[in-house]
Design an enzyme around this catalytic site. Structure first.
Site, PDB file in Angstrom:
ATOM      1  N   TYR A 165     -22.847  -9.431 -64.217  1.00 10.11           N
ATOM      2  CA  TYR A 165     -22.574  -8.542 -65.354  1.00 10.11           C
ATOM      3  C   TYR A 165     -23.861  -7.988 -65.941  1.00 10.11           C
ATOM      4  CZ  TYR A 165     -17.565  -9.442 -66.135  1.00 10.11           C
ATOM      5  OH  TYR A 165     -16.206  -9.495 -66.037  1.00 10.11           O
ATOM      6  N   LYS A 193     -19.453 -20.067 -54.959  1.00  7.52           N
ATOM      7  CA  LYS A 193     -19.250 -19.565 -53.593  1.00  7.52           C
ATOM      8  C   LYS A 193     -20.486 -19.974 -52.807  1.00  7.52           C
ATOM      9  CE  LYS A 193     -16.893 -17.234 -50.525  1.00  7.52           C
ATOM     10  NZ  LYS A 193     -15.583 -17.706 -49.990  1.00  7.52           N
ATOM     11  N   ASP A 203     -12.560 -19.058 -53.886  1.00  3.60           N
ATOM     12  CA  ASP A 203     -11.297 -18.652 -53.249  1.00  3.60           C
ATOM     13  C   ASP A 203     -10.313 -19.816 -53.251  1.00  3.60           C
ATOM     14  OD1 ASP A 203     -13.034 -19.943 -51.473  1.00  3.60           O
ATOM     15  OD2 ASP A 203     -12.491 -18.710 -49.739  1.00  3.60           O
ATOM     16  N   ASP A 222     -14.255 -14.616 -65.382  1.00  2.00           N
ATOM     17  CA  ASP A 222     -13.422 -13.491 -65.816  1.00  2.00           C
ATOM     18  C   ASP A 222     -12.128 -13.469 -65.013  1.00  2.00           C
ATOM     19  OD1 ASP A 222     -12.734 -11.000 -67.063  1.00  2.00           O
ATOM     20  OD2 ASP A 222     -13.397  -9.971 -65.233  1.00  2.00           O
ATOM     21  N   ASP A 249      -8.005 -14.909 -66.193  1.00  2.00           N
ATOM     22  CA  ASP A 249      -6.769 -14.097 -66.191  1.00  2.00           C
ATOM     23  C   ASP A 249      -5.682 -14.799 -65.384  1.00  2.00           C
ATOM     24  OD1 ASP A 249      -8.049 -12.027 -67.620  1.00  2.00           O
ATOM     25  OD2 ASP A 249      -7.065 -10.472 -66.423  1.00  2.00           O
TER      26      ASP A 249
HETATM   27  C1  IPM Z   1     -12.905 -10.271 -70.713  1.00  2.00           C
HETATM   28  C2  IPM Z   1     -12.842  -8.799 -70.364  1.00  2.00           C
HETATM   29  C3  IPM Z   1     -14.242  -8.232 -70.367  1.00  2.00           C
HETATM   30  C4  IPM Z   1     -15.061  -8.991 -69.347  1.00  2.00           C
HETATM   31  C5  IPM Z   1     -14.299  -6.711 -70.079  1.00  2.00           C
HETATM   32  C6  IPM Z   1     -13.481  -5.924 -71.072  1.00  2.00           C
HETATM   33  C7  IPM Z   1     -15.706  -6.200 -70.002  1.00  2.00           C
HETATM   34  O1  IPM Z   1     -12.194  -8.624 -69.142  1.00  2.00           O
HETATM   35  O2  IPM Z   1     -13.394 -10.595 -71.811  1.00  2.00           O
HETATM   36  O3  IPM Z   1     -12.448 -11.071 -69.912  1.00  2.00           O
HETATM   37  O4  IPM Z   1     -15.002  -8.704 -68.136  1.00  2.00           O
HETATM   38  O5  IPM Z   1     -15.788  -9.913 -69.753  1.00  2.00           O
HETATM   39 MG    MG Z   2     -11.335 -10.390 -68.341  1.00  2.00          MG
END
Ligand code: IPM
Ligand code: MG
Length: 373
Positions: free
Chosen positions: A159, A206, A239, A263, A267
């Site tokens: 990032y 990884k 993975d 990240d 999710d």
């Molecule tokens: C998160 C979001 C952010 C990230 C984006 C919006 C830049 O997806 O906080 O998980 O990737 O960190």
């Molecule tokens: Mg995110």
């Protein structure tokens, strides 16, 4: 910090509603924070500032100096979300994500992102996974459900490496870099978190391909041997980790990982607990200061309709009370209210069962605030 200091001193909180559903969900979290202040006799001084697309529209800049300065002198920050289709066409470095959120995390030194993902008993059926995977053998309802904490490194890695496009536009590169001190400080946070939980860290990398991952694995292993021998440590390739999170999610306690893997995996972890609308986060640097935000983002598709789930942001307030202010009882009160509201069948659209009329964002926020005690 003594009990007395905790209760007497005014806490200054910067509120950054941002874009999309941000303002709607933040309004409900603020309602809950105010209910806590009244019930427990605290004084929270809130000041609202611009960030993201909303700040671009008003000032031409996604992270105005005034906003950053306010965050730098506050005790904690509550953030909604940034970004949306209106600003997607901007050059990459001017988009709200790259021009506001990432610089804010970095300028505030928030290297440690905690993302707890647990299944709430009343929402067992909301998970897309089979009940026995989500909840186990049903014998001990209080202990058996998915309950993991993703500890994501937040200010390094790909990032924040160089992002570059060749002059002819036909090739591009992004650089992933980690130093030993960066790995050590995030690993320490993960081991300490595990000591307060079930005592197990799974470090995700990884290392079969990436040099940063080999350094990550060596450093985490050494730290465990030298400083945290009582915490159990294992390593998974990312993975495989992605697979195990849907195959056997209850095996995980603390997942320690770098920025981009965290990240992605957070999710995934959120979805198996029912809805991404339920997951809070805390971004910390180890001195009590923190930025608290839902993990879900601005959800432009449902913004402005009053239907977003405010629980992720409300639970982010609970994390603020606990991690920044040491107000453990107050944090637990917020979490109990959320549990009680869910048990009573209150649902926004993302977690409603078939045939149920979902509640609005505000109605759910009202219900949680009313149950604070
Ligand atoms: C998160 C979001 C952010 C990230 C984006 C919006 C830049 O997806 O906080 O998980 O990737 O960190
Ligand atoms: Mg995110």
């Amino acid at each position: 910090m003594s009990e007395n200091e905790n209760t007497v001193r005014t806490k200054s909180i910067v509120v950054l509603p941002g874009d999309g559903v941000g303002p709607e969900i933040v309004a409900e979290a603020v309602k809950v924070l105010k209910a806590v202040a009244v019930k427990f006799g605290h004084d929270f001084a809130l000041q609202t500032h611009l960030i993201g697309g909303a700040a671009i529209d008003a000032t031409g800049r996604a992270l105005p100096d005034e906003t950053l300065a306010a965050c730098q002198t506050a005790d904690a920050v509550l953030l909604g979300a940034v970004g949306g289709p209106k600003w997607d066409a901007l050059p990459a470095e001017q988009r709200p994500e790259r021009a506001a959120l990432l610089p804010l995390r970095s300028a505030l030194g928030l290297f440690c992102n905690l993302r707890p993902a647990k299944v709430w008993a009343p929402l067992k059926e909301a998970s897309p996974l089979r009940p026995e995977i989500v909840w186990g053998d049903e014998k001990d309802e209080s202990e058996n459900g998915i309950d993991m904490l993703v500890v994501r490194e937040l200010t390094g890695g790909i990032y924040f490496g160089e992002h570059r496009r060749d002059p002819d536009g036909q090739a591009a590169c992004d650089t992933m870099r980690y130093s030993v001190p960066e790995i050590e400080r995030i690993a320490r946070m993960a081991f300490k978190a595990a000591q307060g939980r079930r005592g197990r860290v799974t470090s995700v990398d990884k290392a079969n391909v990436l040099e940063t991952s080999r350094l990550w694995r060596e450093t985490v292993s050494r730290l465990q041997r030298d400083e945290f021998p009582s915490v159990a440590l294992d390593h998974l390739y990312v993975d495989n980790a992605a697979m195990q999170i849907v195959r056997a999610p209850r095996r995980f306690d603390v997942i320690l990982t770098e920025n981009m893997f965290g990240d992605i995996l957070s999710d995934e972890a959120s979805q198996i607990t029912g809805s991404i609308g339920m997951l809070p986060s805390a971004s910390l640097r180890g001195d009590g200061f923190g930025l608290y935000e839902p993990i879900h983002g601005s959800a432009p598709d449902i913004a402005g309709q009053g239907i977003a789930n405010p629980i992720a942001t409300i639970l982010s307030v609970a994390m603020m009370l606990r991690h920044s202010f040491g107000l453990v009882a107050e944090a637990a009160a917020v979490e109990r209210s959320v549990g009680a509201v869910l048990a009573d069948g209150y649902r926004t659209a993302d977690i409603a069962r078939a045939g149920e009329t979902p509640l609005s964002t505000a109605a759910l926020g009202d219900a949680v605030a009313a149950k604070i005690k």
